[in-house]
Enzyme design. Structure first.
Site, PDB file in Angstrom:
ATOM      1  N   GLY A  24      26.940 -50.879 -12.866  1.00 48.01           N
ATOM      2  CA  GLY A  24      27.308 -50.633 -14.264  1.00 48.01           C
ATOM      3  C   GLY A  24      28.551 -49.769 -14.373  1.00 48.01           C
ATOM      4  CG  ASP A  50      30.047 -53.583 -14.949  1.00 45.81           C
ATOM      5  OD1 ASP A  50      29.810 -52.391 -15.208  1.00 45.81           O
ATOM      6  OD2 ASP A  50      30.010 -54.481 -15.819  1.00 45.81           O
ATOM      7  CB  ILE A  51      27.313 -57.808 -16.014  1.00 41.12           C
ATOM      8  CG1 ILE A  51      26.893 -59.221 -16.343  1.00 41.12           C
ATOM      9  CG2 ILE A  51      27.723 -57.046 -17.253  1.00 41.12           C
ATOM     10  CD1 ILE A  51      25.860 -59.760 -15.424  1.00 41.12           C
ATOM     11  CG  ASP A  69      22.609 -60.208 -13.399  1.00 44.36           C
ATOM     12  OD1 ASP A  69      22.050 -59.104 -13.391  1.00 44.36           O
ATOM     13  OD2 ASP A  69      22.349 -61.118 -14.210  1.00 44.36           O
ATOM     14  CB  ILE A  70      21.655 -55.165 -11.052  1.00 46.12           C
ATOM     15  CG1 ILE A  70      21.191 -55.200 -12.513  1.00 46.12           C
ATOM     16  CG2 ILE A  70      22.847 -54.265 -10.889  1.00 46.12           C
ATOM     17  CD1 ILE A  70      20.687 -53.860 -13.039  1.00 46.12           C
ATOM     18  CE1 TYR A 169      19.191 -46.926 -21.928  1.00 45.59           C
ATOM     19  CE2 TYR A 169      18.738 -45.129 -23.452  1.00 45.59           C
ATOM     20  CZ  TYR A 169      19.418 -45.631 -22.367  1.00 45.59           C
ATOM     21  OH  TYR A 169      20.323 -44.836 -21.709  1.00 45.59           O
TER      22      TYR A 169
HETATM   23  N1  SER Z   1      23.364 -42.750 -25.466  1.00 46.28           N
HETATM   24  C1  SER Z   1      22.137 -43.477 -25.306  1.00 46.28           C
HETATM   25  C2  SER Z   1      21.923 -44.420 -26.407  1.00 46.28           C
HETATM   26  O1  SER Z   1      22.354 -44.106 -27.486  1.00 46.28           O
HETATM   27  C3  SER Z   1      20.980 -42.552 -25.269  1.00 46.28           C
HETATM   28  O2  SER Z   1      20.863 -42.013 -24.013  1.00 46.28           O
HETATM   29  O3  SER Z   1      21.296 -45.400 -26.208  1.00 46.28           O
END
Ligand code: SER
Length: 357
Positions: A24, A50-51, A69-70, A169
């Site tokens: 990345g 990196d992609i 791609d990872i 995330y």
């Molecule tokens: N900067 C990140 C985000 O906004 C949070 O770690 O997704």
């Protein structure tokens, strides 16, 4: 710049060049990290994955830039055949806003991708008989405050509190912290049986990061750098959060320093695998006020996006990073004052005046 593994003739061992791998690398952290590692005389050369094709502004600082791609096992295997991987900075991820838009893809990239890299690190450690350092940027997104009242009443949040992420995330990062710790402990145990040298996994939980040199994409803390960059570019801007929205922040040079410092510290000094790091907390309006001091004609207003607002409202207003300070001497260079006066304003102004933005 490309090197190939050196073959010493038939039936002889392949000599692999020792490198640091950054995944990345095209992202904002990668840009800063590539330059800093290049300037460190003791650091092995850097190979990036990196992609997207590596930005030309940093491509001269790496041994090889691989576009891929990872999730591509074949690619990772070829990488391991060619290079001895001494350390991995695994930066590749879909950030929080992107991940909310494509949660299943985020899970694949953020979780399966991390598993692939941990597997690579583990195999490499076994092959070379020495640990492989695995540096993992985690995030404030692992936290989940119940509501705004709790968020503002809470003291700075330490590593083991409020671990109730509301985003894909945040879930991905929290899980990967655990899997990293698992790899670290499980394979260290195996190492004592002579079956491998282990993955030396270390993670940082970053607050919102702000760079003067690059603009972010796909994150939810992006509202802060967007306000600053738009003002410097002379563009009117509507922030996607309310003016009172408050989270902790850090300048990009401090974030890169934190990654390098955590990678460098002796293992015995670490009392945990995951550390908070932070510099200062400001509301969106406090950022706008500082911006207006330097760019008095800045046109900033607010048009909150309900989904993104909900995400930042769930993140703590302040982080407790005492453990990083105690264990490995973490201390940011840029507090709120210096962030604007010594870094953001001079560098952003130069960037937009030179037309390099
Ligand atoms: N900067 C990140 C985000 O906004 C949070 O770690 O997704």
């Amino acid at each position: 710049m490309q090197t190939k593994a050196k073959h010493r003739g038939r039936n002889q061992k392949v000599i692999r060049e020792k490198v640091i791998l950054i995944t990345g690398a095209n992202g904002e952290v990668g840009h800063g990290l590539i330059r800093r590692l290049y300037d460190l005389p003791s650091a092995p050369p850097v190979v990036v994955l990196d992609i997207n094709e590596l930005d030309r502004t940093v491509s001269g600082y790496v041994r090889e830039a691989i576009t891929g791609d990872i999730l591509d096992d074949g690619l990772l295997n070829r990488l391991a055949e060619q290079y001895e991987i001494d350390a991995i900075y695994h930066l590749a991820a879909l950030l929080s806003t992107s991940a909310e838009r494509q949660p299943e893809r985020a899970h694949r990239v953020n979780v399966e991708g991390t598993m692939n890299l941990l597997r690579l690190a583990s195999a490499e450690a076994g092959q070379r008989g020495e640990p492989v350092k695995f540096i993992f940027p985690s995030s404030i997104a692992v936290y989940g405050m119940a509501d705004i009242a709790e968020k503002h009443a809470a003291p700075p949040i330490s590593e083991d509190q409020h671990l109730n992420p509301i985003t894909m995330y945040g879930c991905n990062k929290l899980y990967c912290e655990h899997v990293g710790r698992y790899y670290s402990q499980h394979y260290r145990q195996l190492a004592t049986d002579g079956r491998g040298a282990g993955v030396d996994f270390r993670a940082l939980r970053f607050p919102g990061l702000i760079s003067a040199l690059t603009t972010p994409s796909g994150g939810t803390s992006d509202y802060a750098p967007e306000i600053i960059h738009a003002a410097a570019a002379g563009e009117a801007h509507s922030a996607f959060v309310r003016p009172d929205t408050t989270i902790p922040f850090m300048m990009m040079p401090d974030a890169v320093d934190a990654l390098l410092a955590l990678a460098d510290v002796r293992r015995e000094r670490l009392t945990r695998t995951v550390y908070n790091v932070s510099a200062f907390s400001l509301s969106a309006e406090q950022i706008a006020e500082r911006v207006r001091v330097h760019f008095p004609s800045a046109r900033i207003d607010y048009a909150p996006d309900a989904g993104r607002q909900r995400v930042v409202d769930s993140w703590p207003a302040r982080l407790d990073d005492r453990r990083a300070r105690q264990d490995w001497g973490w201390s940011p260079v840029y507090d709120a004052e210096r962030a604007f006066s010594d870094y953001l304003i001079p560098m952003i102004t130069a960037r937009y005046q030179s037309g390099s933005a």
